[in-house]
Design a protein around this motif. Structure first.
Motif, PDB file in Angstrom:
ATOM      1  N   GLY A   1       4.150 -10.666  -7.900  1.00 11.46           N
ATOM      2  CA  GLY A   1       3.559  -9.342  -8.032  1.00 11.46           C
ATOM      3  C   GLY A   1       2.204  -9.219  -7.373  1.00 11.46           C
ATOM      4  O   GLY A   1       1.562  -8.167  -7.458  1.00 11.46           O
ATOM      5  N   ARG A   2       1.771 -10.287  -6.696  1.00 14.92           N
ATOM      6  CA  ARG A   2       0.460 -10.249  -6.039  1.00 14.92           C
ATOM      7  C   ARG A   2       0.521  -9.341  -4.817  1.00 14.92           C
ATOM      8  O   ARG A   2       1.381  -9.489  -3.957  1.00 14.92           O
ATOM      9  N   VAL A   3      -0.393  -8.416  -4.724  1.00 17.75           N
ATOM     10  CA  VAL A   3      -0.397  -7.418  -3.652  1.00 17.75           C
ATOM     11  C   VAL A   3      -1.344  -7.858  -2.543  1.00 17.75           C
ATOM     12  O   VAL A   3      -2.491  -8.226  -2.800  1.00 17.75           O
ATOM     13  N   SER A   4      -0.865  -7.834  -1.307  1.00 18.57           N
ATOM     14  CA  SER A   4      -1.683  -8.138  -0.141  1.00 18.57           C
ATOM     15  C   SER A   4      -1.387  -7.104   0.937  1.00 18.57           C
ATOM     16  O   SER A   4      -0.296  -6.524   0.982  1.00 18.57           O
ATOM     17  N   VAL A   5      -2.345  -6.874   1.801  1.00 17.24           N
ATOM     18  CA  VAL A   5      -2.143  -5.944   2.902  1.00 17.24           C
ATOM     19  C   VAL A   5      -1.220  -6.583   3.931  1.00 17.24           C
ATOM     20  O   VAL A   5      -1.448  -7.703   4.372  1.00 17.24           O
ATOM     21  N   ILE A   6      -0.162  -5.880   4.294  1.00 12.95           N
ATOM     22  CA  ILE A   6       0.866  -6.419   5.195  1.00 12.95           C
ATOM     23  C   ILE A   6       0.822  -5.650   6.512  1.00 12.95           C
ATOM     24  O   ILE A   6       0.763  -4.421   6.527  1.00 12.95           O
ATOM     25  N   ASN A   7       0.866  -6.377   7.602  1.00 15.13           N
ATOM     26  CA  ASN A   7       0.734  -5.785   8.929  1.00 15.13           C
ATOM     27  C   ASN A   7       2.020  -5.098   9.387  1.00 15.13           C
ATOM     28  O   ASN A   7       3.106  -5.376   8.887  1.00 15.13           O
ATOM     29  N   HIS A   8       1.857  -4.223  10.363  1.00  9.83           N
ATOM     30  CA  HIS A   8       2.991  -3.606  11.058  1.00  9.83           C
ATOM     31  C   HIS A   8       3.627  -4.655  11.957  1.00  9.83           C
ATOM     32  O   HIS A   8       2.924  -5.430  12.597  1.00  9.83           O
ATOM     33  N   PRO A   9       4.948  -4.708  12.064  1.00 14.84           N
ATOM     34  CA  PRO A   9       5.962  -3.907  11.375  1.00 14.84           C
ATOM     35  C   PRO A   9       6.605  -4.670  10.222  1.00 14.84           C
ATOM     36  O   PRO A   9       7.703  -4.338   9.808  1.00 14.84           O
ATOM     37  N   PHE A  10       5.922  -5.685   9.716  1.00 15.19           N
ATOM     38  CA  PHE A  10       6.556  -6.648   8.815  1.00 15.19           C
ATOM     39  C   PHE A  10       6.876  -6.070   7.449  1.00 15.19           C
ATOM     40  O   PHE A  10       7.775  -6.551   6.765  1.00 15.19           O
ATOM     41  N   TYR A  11       6.164  -5.007   7.043  1.00 14.76           N
ATOM     42  CA  TYR A  11       6.472  -4.400   5.756  1.00 14.76           C
ATOM     43  C   TYR A  11       7.818  -3.688   5.771  1.00 14.76           C
ATOM     44  O   TYR A  11       8.334  -3.292   4.728  1.00 14.76           O
ATOM     45  N   ASN A  12       8.404  -3.530   6.981  1.00 14.15           N
ATOM     46  CA  ASN A  12       9.740  -2.923   7.097  1.00 14.15           C
ATOM     47  C   ASN A  12      10.860  -3.917   6.809  1.00 14.15           C
ATOM     48  O   ASN A  12      12.032  -3.541   6.872  1.00 14.15           O
ATOM     49  N   ARG A  13      10.526  -5.185   6.518  1.00 12.96           N
ATOM     50  CA  ARG A  13      11.531  -6.242   6.465  1.00 12.96           C
ATOM     51  C   ARG A  13      11.522  -6.994   5.124  1.00 12.96           C
ATOM     52  O   ARG A  13      11.336  -8.215   5.097  1.00 12.96           O
ATOM     53  N   PRO A  14      11.742  -6.313   4.028  1.00 12.81           N
ATOM     54  CA  PRO A  14      11.622  -6.983   2.728  1.00 12.81           C
ATOM     55  C   PRO A  14      12.863  -7.736   2.256  1.00 12.81           C
ATOM     56  O   PRO A  14      12.779  -8.487   1.282  1.00 12.81           O
ATOM     57  N   LEU A  15      14.007  -7.566   2.900  1.00 11.26           N
ATOM     58  CA  LEU A  15      15.259  -8.084   2.336  1.00 11.26           C
ATOM     59  C   LEU A  15      15.243  -9.606   2.174  1.00 11.26           C
ATOM     60  O   LEU A  15      15.521 -10.126   1.087  1.00 11.26           O
TER      61      LEU A  15
END
Length: 394
Positions: free
Chosen positions: A59-73
């Motif tokens: 549950g730790r939140v970190s800032v994620i760069n483009h475009p990697f936040y599109n790939r959570p699977l």
């Protein structure tokens, strides 16, 4: 009827032999593999996937760069693996998708009636190549690339079989694995409406359109729940950005040519030699041409690591290549393969990142581009000589 069935069965590869062989190959490379040291690679994509994994795991939140936040699977699936060894969890998830990818490629190539010899050639290239589905993805193992082979092969098979209702579940999953799948589905949808009979365009095409809308809606809804994103650039903006780099630095075209040779050798050029505009009237051929060109463009415009991106188009580029290779003489096949073996980088089992023409200095790039250019001329001479000889015999 029986004779046809027996012939089809004879031309089917031994699926279980292929699966056992590739799993043994995977095991070998897994044992001898030396993984990338991410502590010395601050810009590696793995750091972004690690943030996603940690988010799902703790549950730790970190800032994620483009475009990697599109790939959570993949990070999500890895977080479900018991234990706290992230690398091992990614390895397990990617191994399951690896086996699934091999199985789907067998089904696809068998459906397209690609003979076993050429299927074995394709799988050999896939599992031995340094940027292929095994070696590179064990070296840089915190990655989400492996499932793309699975989803793209499955999408192509479903499309050719006309099983459009399967896209209602396939597209949402694939879009959460990698955003580039959207381009594949848009092209498949366009191809359907171009080639389908008038009475079938909407009754069948509506499933493609509705599943595409559903997939995008699910993707955007789930991404809205994800951690903060460092920027909101669209994929189109990223493509335009790299397109501008090509305009400013034309040497990137030579770099792309060297990267294409590094990914596939000379084998796909047989497609260019055999290309005829009249053949685009065939739906399967036109689909494979369009998707292959799409990944050729991705190699130029979708990022700096051109070889890796080009190789992700394997289900399209190699499928088309194998179809065309099966229609020429073994002399042509042997020549192309012999001139291309250097691309596999089998001289060293452990991957050396300096092999990548994507980031190397121009002197290194020009050296490899020169080799592929000269080898291509030799390949072309052999091809047209053998074809002319064949025509004269006929």
């Amino acid at each position: 009827m029986t004779a046809t069935t027996d012939l089809d069965r004879k031309n089917q590869p031994a699926v279980w032999i292929i699966l056992v062989t590739v799993v043994l190959a995977y095991t070998f490379f897994y044992v001898v593999n030396v993984s990338l040291d991410y502590t010395s690679c601050k810009l590696c994509d793995a750091h972004q996937y690690e943030k996603l994994y940690s988010y799902f795991e703790t549950g730790r939140v970190s800032v994620i760069n483009h475009p990697f936040y599109n790939r959570p699977l993949v990070p999500l699936l890895a977080s479900l693996v018991p234990g706290d060894q992230m690398g091992l969890a990614f390895d397990l998830v990617n191994f399951l998708f690896f086996v699934g990818s091999i199985y789907m490629l067998v089904q696809l190539w068998t459906y397209l009636k690609i003979r076993p010899l050429y299927q074995y050639l394709g799988f050999g290239w896939l599992i031995l190549h340094w940027t292929g589905i095994i070696r590179y993805n064990l070296y840089d193992n915190i990655t989400v690339d492996v499932p793309l082979y699975f989803f793209q092969s499955m999408a192509l098979l479903f499309f050719f079989q006309g099983k459009f209702k399967h896209f209602y579940w396939l597209i949402p999953l694939a879009l959460l694995q990698k955003e580039s799948f959207l381009a594949v589905m848009v092209l498949l949808t366009v191809v359907h409406f171009i080639f389908a009979e008038r009475d079938d365009r909407w009754p069948e095409g509506k499933h493609l359109l509705l599943s595409l809308v559903l997939g995008i809606a699910i993707q955007k809804s789930l991404l809205a729940l994800m951690p903060d994103q460092s920027d909101q650039r669209s994929s189109l903006m990223a493509l335009l950005y790299h397109g501008r780099l090509v305009v400013d630095d034309p040497s990137r075209i030579i770099r792309w040519f060297a990267a294409f040779g590094s990914a596939f050798g000379l084998l796909p050029f047989v497609v260019l030699f055999r290309f005829r505009f009249s053949r685009l009237k065939n739906q399967q051929y036109g689909t494979l041409i369009l998707l292959s060109l799409c990944y050729c463009a991705f190699g130029m415009l979708a990022g700096e690591d051109m070889t890796r991106i080009l190789f992700l188009g394997f289900p399209f580029i190699m499928t088309l290549t194998l179809i065309e290779l099966s229609r020429v003489s073994r002399w042509i096949l042997g020549t192309g393969l012999l001139l291309s073996l250097v691309s596999l980088r089998l001289d060293h089992i452990a991957i050396d990142y300096r092999w990548a023409v994507d980031y190397a200095n121009l002197e290194y790039i020009y050296g490899w581009a020169s080799y592929y250019a000269v080898a291509l001329v030799v390949f072309a001479v052999v091809y047209f000589w053998k074809e002319k000889k064949q025509d004269s015999v006929s």
